[in-house]
Design a protein around this motif. Sequence first.
Motif, PDB file in Angstrom:
ATOM      1  N   ALA A 124      37.987  32.754  46.731  1.00  0.00           N
ATOM      2  CA  ALA A 124      38.895  31.644  47.015  1.00  0.00           C
ATOM      3  C   ALA A 124      39.358  30.956  45.741  1.00  0.00           C
ATOM      4  O   ALA A 124      40.409  30.301  45.724  1.00  0.00           O
ATOM      5  N   ALA A 125      38.583  31.108  44.668  1.00  0.00           N
ATOM      6  CA  ALA A 125      38.942  30.530  43.369  1.00  0.00           C
ATOM      7  C   ALA A 125      39.576  31.555  42.437  1.00  0.00           C
ATOM      8  O   ALA A 125      39.810  31.266  41.265  1.00  0.00           O
ATOM      9  N   GLY A 126      39.829  32.760  42.946  1.00  0.00           N
ATOM     10  CA  GLY A 126      40.485  33.786  42.141  1.00  0.00           C
ATOM     11  C   GLY A 126      39.546  34.708  41.392  1.00  0.00           C
ATOM     12  O   GLY A 126      39.995  35.483  40.544  1.00  0.00           O
ATOM     13  N   LEU A 127      38.236  34.651  41.706  1.00  0.00           N
ATOM     14  CA  LEU A 127      37.261  35.493  41.021  1.00  0.00           C
ATOM     15  C   LEU A 127      36.834  36.654  41.906  1.00  0.00           C
ATOM     16  O   LEU A 127      36.972  36.599  43.122  1.00  0.00           O
ATOM     17  N   THR A 128      36.323  37.700  41.274  1.00  0.00           N
ATOM     18  CA  THR A 128      35.913  38.908  41.991  1.00  0.00           C
ATOM     19  C   THR A 128      34.447  39.206  41.713  1.00  0.00           C
ATOM     20  O   THR A 128      34.054  39.437  40.568  1.00  0.00           O
ATOM     21  N   PHE A 129      33.646  39.218  42.760  1.00  0.00           N
ATOM     22  CA  PHE A 129      32.210  39.486  42.668  1.00  0.00           C
ATOM     23  C   PHE A 129      31.963  40.965  42.405  1.00  0.00           C
ATOM     24  O   PHE A 129      32.560  41.833  43.047  1.00  0.00           O
ATOM     25  N   GLY A 130      31.065  41.254  41.462  1.00  0.00           N
ATOM     26  CA  GLY A 130      30.702  42.631  41.176  1.00  0.00           C
ATOM     27  C   GLY A 130      29.200  42.847  41.265  1.00  0.00           C
ATOM     28  O   GLY A 130      28.416  41.947  40.950  1.00  0.00           O
ATOM     29  N   GLN A 160      32.756  44.062  45.047  1.00  0.00           N
ATOM     30  CA  GLN A 160      33.033  45.286  44.295  1.00  0.00           C
ATOM     31  C   GLN A 160      31.747  45.851  43.689  1.00  0.00           C
ATOM     32  O   GLN A 160      30.741  45.142  43.541  1.00  0.00           O
ATOM     33  N   LEU A 161      31.806  47.123  43.349  1.00  0.00           N
ATOM     34  CA  LEU A 161      30.718  47.781  42.625  1.00  0.00           C
ATOM     35  C   LEU A 161      31.086  47.899  41.152  1.00  0.00           C
ATOM     36  O   LEU A 161      32.220  48.281  40.824  1.00  0.00           O
ATOM     37  N   GLU A 162      30.157  47.549  40.284  1.00  0.00           N
ATOM     38  CA  GLU A 162      30.309  47.788  38.852  1.00  0.00           C
ATOM     39  C   GLU A 162      29.473  49.037  38.556  1.00  0.00           C
ATOM     40  O   GLU A 162      28.300  48.959  38.216  1.00  0.00           O
ATOM     41  N   ILE A 163      30.086  50.199  38.764  1.00  0.00           N
ATOM     42  CA  ILE A 163      29.366  51.469  38.652  1.00  0.00           C
ATOM     43  C   ILE A 163      28.895  51.684  37.218  1.00  0.00           C
ATOM     44  O   ILE A 163      29.676  51.583  36.266  1.00  0.00           O
TER      45      ILE A 163
END
Length: 256
Positions: A124-130, A160-163
């Motif tokens: 909601a704040a424009g960030l992407t969880f990894g 998201q995945l940080e492979i």
Amino acid sequence: MAGTVLAAQMYTVREFTQTPADVAASLKKVKALGYDAMQVSAFGDISPRELKDLADGEGLEICATHTSYERMRDETQAVIDEHLLWGCRYPAIGGLPQNYREGGGDGYRRFAHEASEVARKLAAAGLTFGYHNHSFELERFGDRTGLQILFEESDPEVFQLEIDTYWIQHGGGDPAAWIRKAAGRADLVHVKDMTMRGREQLYAEVGEGNLNWPAILDACTAAGTRWYIVEQDTCQRDPFESLGISLRNLKAMGLE
């Protein structure tokens, strides 16, 4: 985004980032190697503002961080404020917290759902969880690995995945296949190589080990990867030298 897709994972040089003076010196070295971006991880005590000033002074973009899940969950607004200050879209956690690991497959499922709630607040704040994997997530629980559970049970819109290529290989998986599986959810990839000494698996500079880099890089292109983040947990030489070797090899493979 900077004019690069390559970044240094600062965990590689964590022994040299424990004071603000050390951070300043290390950022200067990383920039001199040819990096224009970094992932912040395992720094000592330094204020968000001082870190921003040092990074800006060297012309280094903070493309991602490793931030504890507990902070994301319990200090969500502070994490958001820090990342907005840095112009950084990607906070990621370094692995599954121990209390979820102890729950086996149910623990993975519980984390996938609970972390998705946290990830929605960040989104909601424009960030992407990894989520950054190791190899323990490739343990099987019934017909699925822990990593499959996380991938399939979490919200694909925000989680998201940080492979990490080394750790997928270490766990008996196929890094390229996992990156392709995570297409659209693999903006960050940790590029890390593996070599052998006798029967011992060792970390290696990218391109100096045995991973299939043509397949991995093709998979990253297909998956829409935005940042190729160079990491080496343990180096057989000076870690700054290792970061430089990996960077040169990746550029020779066609990345800039």
